[in-house]
Scaffold this motif. Sequence first.
Motif, PDB file in Angstrom:
ATOM      1  N   ASP A  67       0.829  -1.209   0.000  1.00 23.83           N
ATOM      2  CA  ASP A  67       0.000   0.000   0.000  1.00 23.83           C
ATOM      3  C   ASP A  67       0.864   1.260   0.000  1.00 23.83           C
ATOM      4  O   ASP A  67       0.539   2.248  -0.678  1.00 23.83           O
ATOM      5  N   ALA A  75      -1.242   5.689  -6.630  1.00 23.82           N
ATOM      6  CA  ALA A  75      -2.197   4.637  -6.978  1.00 23.82           C
ATOM      7  C   ALA A  75      -3.044   4.242  -5.778  1.00 23.82           C
ATOM      8  O   ALA A  75      -2.655   4.430  -4.620  1.00 23.82           O
ATOM      9  N   ALA A  76      -4.206   3.670  -6.063  1.00 25.73           N
ATOM     10  CA  ALA A  76      -5.141   3.248  -5.020  1.00 25.73           C
ATOM     11  C   ALA A  76      -4.570   2.082  -4.220  1.00 25.73           C
ATOM     12  O   ALA A  76      -3.828   1.251  -4.754  1.00 25.73           O
ATOM     13  N   ARG A  81     -10.044  -2.569  -4.453  1.00 23.19           N
ATOM     14  CA  ARG A  81      -9.779  -2.967  -5.837  1.00 23.19           C
ATOM     15  C   ARG A  81     -10.669  -4.153  -6.220  1.00 23.19           C
ATOM     16  O   ARG A  81     -11.161  -4.886  -5.361  1.00 23.19           O
ATOM     17  N   GLN A  82     -10.864  -4.336  -7.518  1.00 17.53           N
ATOM     18  CA  GLN A  82     -11.700  -5.415  -8.030  1.00 17.53           C
ATOM     19  C   GLN A  82     -10.826  -6.616  -8.384  1.00 17.53           C
ATOM     20  O   GLN A  82      -9.788  -6.464  -9.021  1.00 17.53           O
ATOM     21  N   THR A 154      -7.946  -1.592 -10.353  1.00  8.78           N
ATOM     22  CA  THR A 154      -8.797  -0.429 -10.149  1.00  8.78           C
ATOM     23  C   THR A 154      -9.940  -0.511 -11.162  1.00  8.78           C
ATOM     24  O   THR A 154      -9.842  -1.223 -12.169  1.00  8.78           O
ATOM     25  N   GLU A 156     -10.723   1.566 -13.377  1.00 10.46           N
ATOM     26  CA  GLU A 156     -10.211   2.013 -14.676  1.00 10.46           C
ATOM     27  C   GLU A 156      -9.413   0.900 -15.356  1.00 10.46           C
ATOM     28  O   GLU A 156      -9.521   0.701 -16.573  1.00 10.46           O
ATOM     29  N   GLN A 157      -8.620   0.180 -14.583  1.00 10.43           N
ATOM     30  CA  GLN A 157      -7.858  -0.930 -15.157  1.00 10.43           C
ATOM     31  C   GLN A 157      -8.786  -2.041 -15.628  1.00 10.43           C
ATOM     32  O   GLN A 157      -8.564  -2.636 -16.682  1.00 10.43           O
TER      33      GLN A 157
END
Length: 247
Positions: A67, A75-76, A81-82, A154, A156-157
């Motif tokens: 992290d 970045a998150a 996250r998925q 993410t 977006e990814q």
Amino acid sequence: MSSPDLPAAPVRSPFPDSDYPAAPYPGARPGFSFVHLDGVGRALTPDSSVPSGWRVSGDGPDGGCLDDWLAERGAAPMRGRQLVLAYGSNACPSKITWLRTELGLSGPVVVLTARCTGLSAVWAAGLRVHDGQRPAVLVAAPGVVEEHALWFATPEQRRVLDRCEGRGVRYRLVHLHGDERVRLADGSEPRRVLAYAAAGPQRAPLLVDGRPVRCLDVDQLAARALLGTPSDGDGLVCTEITGEPDW
């Protein structure tokens, strides 16, 4: 803590894309978890003492929390996250760079090894238009154990993966909720796992003598020469996702 029945693989970290070429499909993949950015991958090791649960190897003498590494690059974090199952080429570092170059993928990509029970990657009925190679597709396979990977993506990814996989045309984005088990190297078994499953006959499992052909059993060269018929199902217990996942 690492799961005792997941064998350790030799690790070079950091590593360049050239260690894991994309051709022939599905490409080469590390036998360990990694985070990828700018054509370079760094191994990840499970560590319950850090907030993310993972340490980045090759980043200081003891490695830092994933992290923290992500935050330093804008970045998150891992939480939120998925989780997307990568059972074909998407676990190949060179393919990830192709996604960046061709489809605008951005940010660090987190890829964790996953031992999958009850799932199998098999060869699809149709060939890819742009290079004539045969792609993989997912089926239910009771009692079968295979090593694949999970993208911690993410939103977006994941939308870049949607474009790559031809979501709604070649593949469906689904939530798996059958008897399958997906186990990470830290021993956890996440339940909210997304995957790309066949959306039509071109990506349906290929049946040869009435049975699907596992990618582990037949390489790409031999797979391209296979003759058979498309299956009318994949056996997956899943729900197709329309729009964005609601978690």
